[in-house]
Motif scaffolding. Structure first.
Motif, short mmCIF file in Angstrom:
data_model
loop_
_atom_site.label_atom_id
_atom_site.label_comp_id
_atom_site.label_asym_id
_atom_site.label_seq_id
_atom_site.Cartn_x
_atom_site.Cartn_y
_atom_site.Cartn_z
N HIS A 1 -17.11 -3.65 31.94
CA HIS A 1 -15.97 -4.25 31.23
C HIS A 1 -15.37 -3.27 30.23
N LEU A 2 -16.22 -2.58 29.48
CA LEU A 2 -15.73 -1.66 28.46
C LEU A 2 -15.04 -0.45 29.09
N ARG A 3 -15.58 0.03 30.26
CA ARG A 3 -14.90 1.16 30.92
C ARG A 3 -13.50 0.75 31.35
N VAL A 4 -13.40 -0.42 31.97
CA VAL A 4 -12.08 -0.89 32.41
C VAL A 4 -11.14 -1.05 31.22
N GLY A 5 -11.66 -1.62 30.12
CA GLY A 5 -10.83 -1.79 28.93
C GLY A 5 -10.36 -0.47 28.36
N MET B 1 -5.19 -2.77 22.00
CA MET B 1 -4.25 -3.23 23.02
C MET B 1 -3.19 -4.14 22.41
N GLU B 2 -3.62 -5.03 21.49
CA GLU B 2 -2.67 -5.93 20.84
C GLU B 2 -1.71 -5.16 19.94
N GLU B 3 -2.25 -4.12 19.23
CA GLU B 3 -1.38 -3.34 18.35
C GLU B 3 -0.33 -2.57 19.16
N ILE B 4 -0.74 -2.02 20.30
CA ILE B 4 0.23 -1.31 21.15
C ILE B 4 1.31 -2.26 21.62
N GLY B 5 0.90 -3.50 21.97
CA GLY B 5 1.89 -4.49 22.36
C GLY B 5 2.89 -4.78 21.26
N ARG B 6 2.40 -4.86 20.03
CA ARG B 6 3.33 -5.11 18.91
C ARG B 6 4.24 -3.92 18.68
N ILE B 7 3.69 -2.71 18.77
CA ILE B 7 4.51 -1.51 18.54
C ILE B 7 5.62 -1.42 19.58
N SER B 8 5.30 -1.77 20.86
CA SER B 8 6.31 -1.65 21.91
C SER B 8 7.44 -2.67 21.74
N ILE B 9 7.18 -3.76 20.99
CA ILE B 9 8.21 -4.78 20.78
C ILE B 9 9.00 -4.51 19.52
N GLU B 10 8.30 -4.11 18.43
CA GLU B 10 8.99 -3.87 17.17
C GLU B 10 9.71 -2.53 17.21
N MET B 11 10.76 -2.39 16.45
CA MET B 11 11.50 -1.11 16.35
C MET B 11 11.49 -0.68 14.89
N ASN B 12 10.58 0.14 14.52
CA ASN B 12 10.48 0.63 13.16
C ASN B 12 10.86 2.11 13.14
N GLY B 13 12.05 2.42 12.59
CA GLY B 13 12.50 3.81 12.54
C GLY B 13 13.20 4.21 13.83
N THR B 14 13.51 5.50 13.92
CA THR B 14 14.18 6.04 15.10
C THR B 14 13.20 6.14 16.26
N LEU B 15 13.78 6.39 17.47
CA LEU B 15 12.92 6.57 18.65
C LEU B 15 11.96 7.74 18.46
N ILE C 1 -17.18 -1.90 19.89
CA ILE C 1 -16.15 -1.24 20.70
C ILE C 1 -15.28 -2.25 21.43
N GLY C 2 -15.87 -3.33 21.95
CA GLY C 2 -15.09 -4.32 22.69
C GLY C 2 -13.94 -4.90 21.87
N PRO C 3 -14.22 -5.45 20.68
CA PRO C 3 -13.09 -5.96 19.85
C PRO C 3 -12.14 -4.86 19.44
N TRP C 4 -12.68 -3.62 19.23
CA TRP C 4 -11.78 -2.52 18.84
C TRP C 4 -10.75 -2.25 19.94
N ILE C 5 -11.21 -2.22 21.20
CA ILE C 5 -10.28 -1.98 22.32
C ILE C 5 -9.25 -3.11 22.40
N GLN C 6 -9.73 -4.36 22.26
CA GLN C 6 -8.80 -5.50 22.33
C GLN C 6 -7.77 -5.42 21.22
N ASN C 7 -8.23 -5.04 20.00
CA ASN C 7 -7.32 -4.94 18.86
C ASN C 7 -6.27 -3.86 19.09
#
Length: 901
Positions: A721-725, A659-673, A651-657
């Protein structure tokens, strides 16, 4: 019989909007006959309508199907209503001349975008009533109704909406159509009263007197509004369903007569729009303040509870505290986490709406800023972490205390059992009457007792050490322990003194007595240490133990195995000691000696040695079983550790992964809003669907805590740690979705195209070098320079950059979000309502006066928004002020803040 509702089946407009409306009117069937009542209403209405225009040219018609047959008056009618010149008519009396004139009129109608189907000049020349009325209705639609537009609706719908808006404040009036809604005449009177209240006393009209109502409206309209009487009150009342086209034609005259008031209505609509936005924003502000207050109050109440470090006396009470803390974590805190996230979303949405409506940014009341809430939340989590650590440490302390207290009681009981009767033994005067041999025996017996006494010194020291440790750990029953320990120590000192005193007495007597039985002495000397060994072994075999892992229990098992390996040698010693006693018996029997009781040198009998040996033999397998049970428990605990670690390491790496994917999605613009929003919501759903894994891990963690497991070498992750994540992951995806929703709001409100948004995002990402999602001040300046803004490092450029930063970063955080960036870019390129526009609108409603009255506001605005303005407008104090005058200028500027003054 049917009416002319089907007339438009033969009429189509060339443009899309016109054709759509005409298709809605396709209910005229030329193969059916007219309803006599409707035909009568249409003849009268259409004739009056035509005459209202023809009289401008100094003529009129009497019979609608007869007077248009030669086409002359038909062409004249079209010239009057269109303001354009038609081709010169033919003045001949022959049929061909009439047909040519009618064709010229029909061609002119067609040139205005109306496609006439199956209506020919021959039918008009022949006096066909249906075709003539259908043609006139087409002319009315095109030149009197089509161009009516009210709030993005047009033609019939626009006219109906206009009627509904104008009659809404009047009782007993509910306009839903153009037939039965007008039968009682109140709607006609309401239209007149709304625009010319001095012409009609509306309150005196009665719903149950429709004829009077209708005639009153028709007469007032004809006399004061120059609207000819096109309907008969008796025809309308006597018909189950009045003719819709006749009603629409007549009502359209009212619309055009009052068209001058349309400008005021538009101004009122603008004010309504502005006020509606302001009211909605105030409601959102109140909701934010309440939610923030409730959340801060909950945090204020919760932190003292988490900071309370008052210890409990027993393990049961501390376990209840731990269970209460688990309930807080599982039941009470999660809804507050959601409230905190929703509060931030509401705040961001409100700020976005304020920016889009050109209003000042919302500043919550003191202590209720988002940063204040985050600070309070951070303090709450700090207290929560400290409370949990304190609980676990207290449980460990109480567990240790319970173990030590039980160990103290056990050792004290053994010692007290051993010392029982020793003072009486040491104080007796048996040596005064004893023989020499008895004296010697008493002396040896006393030596053995001294040896035994020395062997018990270690136990007394252990008892005192345990009592001292219980005091240091603040054991709740320390007074009782101290009293018992004090009693044991005092008794031990007394035994030492008595032992020394008896030895001195025996040594004095020994000089007078001889004879010693060496065998008894040897028995006593060997039996005493062996007896002590057995007592120590029994004590060790019954000693309580506590371990926390497999290694510790295996160490105890190894030590126990080593102890068992010494049992054969101990048995040999026992047999040797018993052999000494057997030798005494053999010698006595052989020599005919009568022994006087037991061994004079020791109280340890062969029977007691055998009994204790049997006890040791019984305790060994019991100890084996206890150790094996503890080993099984530690193995179970180790299984729980591995089970938790396996889940946590996944679960720990899954949460970290994520979080990183959400960061990429918020930066990239794929398709309409909308595509991004849909993708993010699907992504959010996939995260929510992962919640059972978190719940399962919570269950594993609870099992670990219930088993009192305090460490786990198989994973670096803790449940905290996992709850906070997990909470950060839910908050991050919710914030990212909110940002996209705000971008959609900005795009729709500002009219920004998808390509412009893509261009803004590309520019933003280009200068966001660290991919943090925000531009620092220098990055933002470089972006502005690339977009052509003059913000170079000179005095004028610095001033311009400072102005722009005040817009995009009103809180002086030093960073610019993407939402603030697109707000600024759209603000630079689009127009919004301003205070000047609102002032101009109020001025129209006020009739170009510098003030407005409550009566004018109530007449022009909906009731709730009129009262909203009246309650907030200050009295007007200008030189032209009159009683009740209100200052709309300061009110309008206040809506937009001081910057727009």
């Amino acid at each position: 019989m049917v009416d002319y509702h089907a007339a438009n089946n033969q009429i189509q407009y060339s443009s899309g909007g016109q054709q759509s409306y005409m298709e809605q009117e396709n209910d005229w069937d030329r193969d059916l006959l007219l309803d006599p009542a409707w035909e009568k209403q249409q003849r009268k209405t259409f004739t009056a309508w035509c005459n209202s225009h023809l009289r401008k040219a100094g003529t009129q018609i009497e019979n609608i199907e007869e007077d248009f047959r030669d086409g002359l008056k038909l062409m004249l009618l079209l010239e009057v209503i269109s303001g354009e010149r038609l081709p010169k008519p033919e003045r001949g009396k022959m049929r061909v001349h009439k047909i040519n004139n009618v064709n010229k009129a029909l061609d002119f109608i067609a040139s205005k975008g109306v496609k006439l189907v199956s209506i020919g000049a021959e039918e008009i020349v022949d006096g066909n009533a249906k075709m003539t009325l259908g043609m006139i209705w087409t002319i009315i639609l095109r030149f009197a109704i089509q161009d009516i537009s009210v709030e993005e609706t047009s033609a019939k719908e626009g006219l109906l909406l206009w009627c509904q808006r104008k009659t809404a404040p009047y009782k007993n009036v509910n306009v839903q159509n153009f037939h039965i809604s007008w039968k009682d005449g109140l709607a006609f009177n309401a239209l007149i009263h709304r625009h010319r209240p001095e012409l009609i006393d509306y309150d005196k009209l009665r719903k149950d007197d429709p004829v009077t109502n209708l005639n009153n409206a028709f007469e007032v309209a004809e006399r004061y509004l120059d609207i000819p009487k096109m309907l008969d009150a008796e025809d309308i009342v006597g018909t189950l369903r009045p003719d819709e086209k006749a009603i629409m034609t007549y009502v359209s005259c009212f619309y055009h007569a009052f068209s001058g008031a349309q400008k005021a209505e538009t101004a009122a609509n603008r004010i309504c729009k502005v006020l509606a936005v302001n009211q909605e924003n105030e409601h959102l502000m109140e909701d934010y303040e309440k939610l923030a207050s409730d959340l801060l109050e909950w945090i204020r109440r919760t932190i003292p509870w988490l900071e309370n470090r008052a210890p409990e006396k027993t393990m049961t009470e501390m376990q209840q505290k731990l269970e209460d803390f688990r309930d807080y974590r599982r039941v009470h805190k999660p809804p507050k986490v959601q409230e905190k996230c929703q509060l931030e979303i509401n705040f961001n949405t409100l700020q976005t709406k304020l920016r889009l409506s050109n209003r000042p940014a919302f500043m919550p009341s003191e202590g209720r800023m988002v940063s204040d809430i985050n600070g309070a939340w951070h303090k709450l989590e700090g207290a929560e972490k400290g409370y949990e650590e304190w609980l676990l440490n207290e449980i460990r302390r109480l567990e240790r205390l319970d173990h030590l207290a039980e160990k103290f009681r056990q050792k004290a009981a053994i010692h007290e059992s051993w010392t029982d009767g020793k003072e009486a033994m040491l104080t007796q005067k048996d040596y005064e009457t004893a023989s020499l041999s008895e004296i010697k025996a008493l002396l040896k017996k006393h030596e053995a007792f001294e040896s035994d006494l020395a062997a018990h010194q270690d136990r007394v020291e252990q008892i005192a050490a345990i009592a001292q440790e219980l005091n240091e750990l603040d054991y709740y029953d320390s007074p009782s322990v101290n009293a018992r320990c004090q009693k044991i120590c005092e008794q031990w000192d007394a035994l030492g003194s008595l032992t020394q005193s008896r030895r001195e007495s025996l040594e004095r007597t020994e000089k007078q007595l001889e004879s010693i039985d060496e065998l008894y002495l040897e028995y006593a000397k060997r039996a005493a240490p062996f007896n002590n060994w057995m007592e120590g072994a029994m004590e060790d075999l019954q000693d309580m133990f506590i371990v926390h892992n497999i290694e510790e229990i295996q160490g105890l098992i190894t030590a126990h195995d080593q102890f068992k390996s010494t049992l054969p040698e101990a048995n040999k010693e026992r047999e040797a000691i018993q052999a000494i006693q057997a030798e005494v018996q053999k010698i006595a029997q052989y020599n005919g000696i009568k022994l006087a009781g037991n061994n004079p040198y020791t109280s340890i009998t062969p029977q007691s040695i055998d009994k204790k040996w049997e006890k040791v033999q019984q305790l060994v397998p019991q100890r084996d079983q206890a150790l094996q049970e503890e080993l099984a428990r530690q193995q179970s605990n180790d299984h729980l550790r591995r089970q938790f670690a396996n889940q946590a390491n996944m679960i720990g790496p899954w949460i970290q992964n994520k979080m990183e994917e959400i960061g990429r999605i918020s930066i990239e613009m794929n398709g309409t809003l909308e595509d991004q929003l849909t993708h993010l919501r699907q992504y959010e759903q996939s995260i929510i669907e992962y919640k059972p894994n978190i719940d399962q891990l919570e269950g594993d963690h609870q099992l670990i805590q219930e088993a009192l497991i305090f460490d786990n070498k198989y994973t670096a992750y803790t449940m905290e740690h996992l709850r906070v994540g997990w909470e950060q992951l839910l908050t991050t995806i919710a914030r990212t979705i909110n940002e996209i929703e705000n971008q959609i709001l900005t795009r729709d409100a500002k009219g920004i195209s998808q390509e412009q948004l893509h261009e803004y995002r590309t520019s933003f990402n280009h200068f966001d070098k660290d991919h943090s999602g925000v531009l620092q001040a220098e990055e933002f300046k470089a972006c502005l320079i690339s977009l052509g803004y003059d913000v170079e490092n000179d005095k004028q450029g610095d001033a311009e950059f400072t102005r722009i930063m005040g817009i995009v970063d009103p809180n002086n955080s030093g960073a610019v979000t993407f939402q603030a960036f697109i707000d600024f870019m759209s603000r630079e390129t689009t127009d919004t309502d301003t205070a000047d526009q609102v002032i101009a609108s109020f001025k129209i409603l006020a009739g170009d006066k510098n003030y407005i009255t409550a009566e004018e506001l109530r007449r022009e605005l909906p009731p709730d928004q009129a009262e909203y303005c009246i309650a907030r407008m200050a009295p007007y104090t200008g030189p032209d002020a009159v009683p009740g005058a209100l200052d709309y200028m300061s009110f309008s500027t206040a809506l937009y803040g001081e910057s727009d003054l």
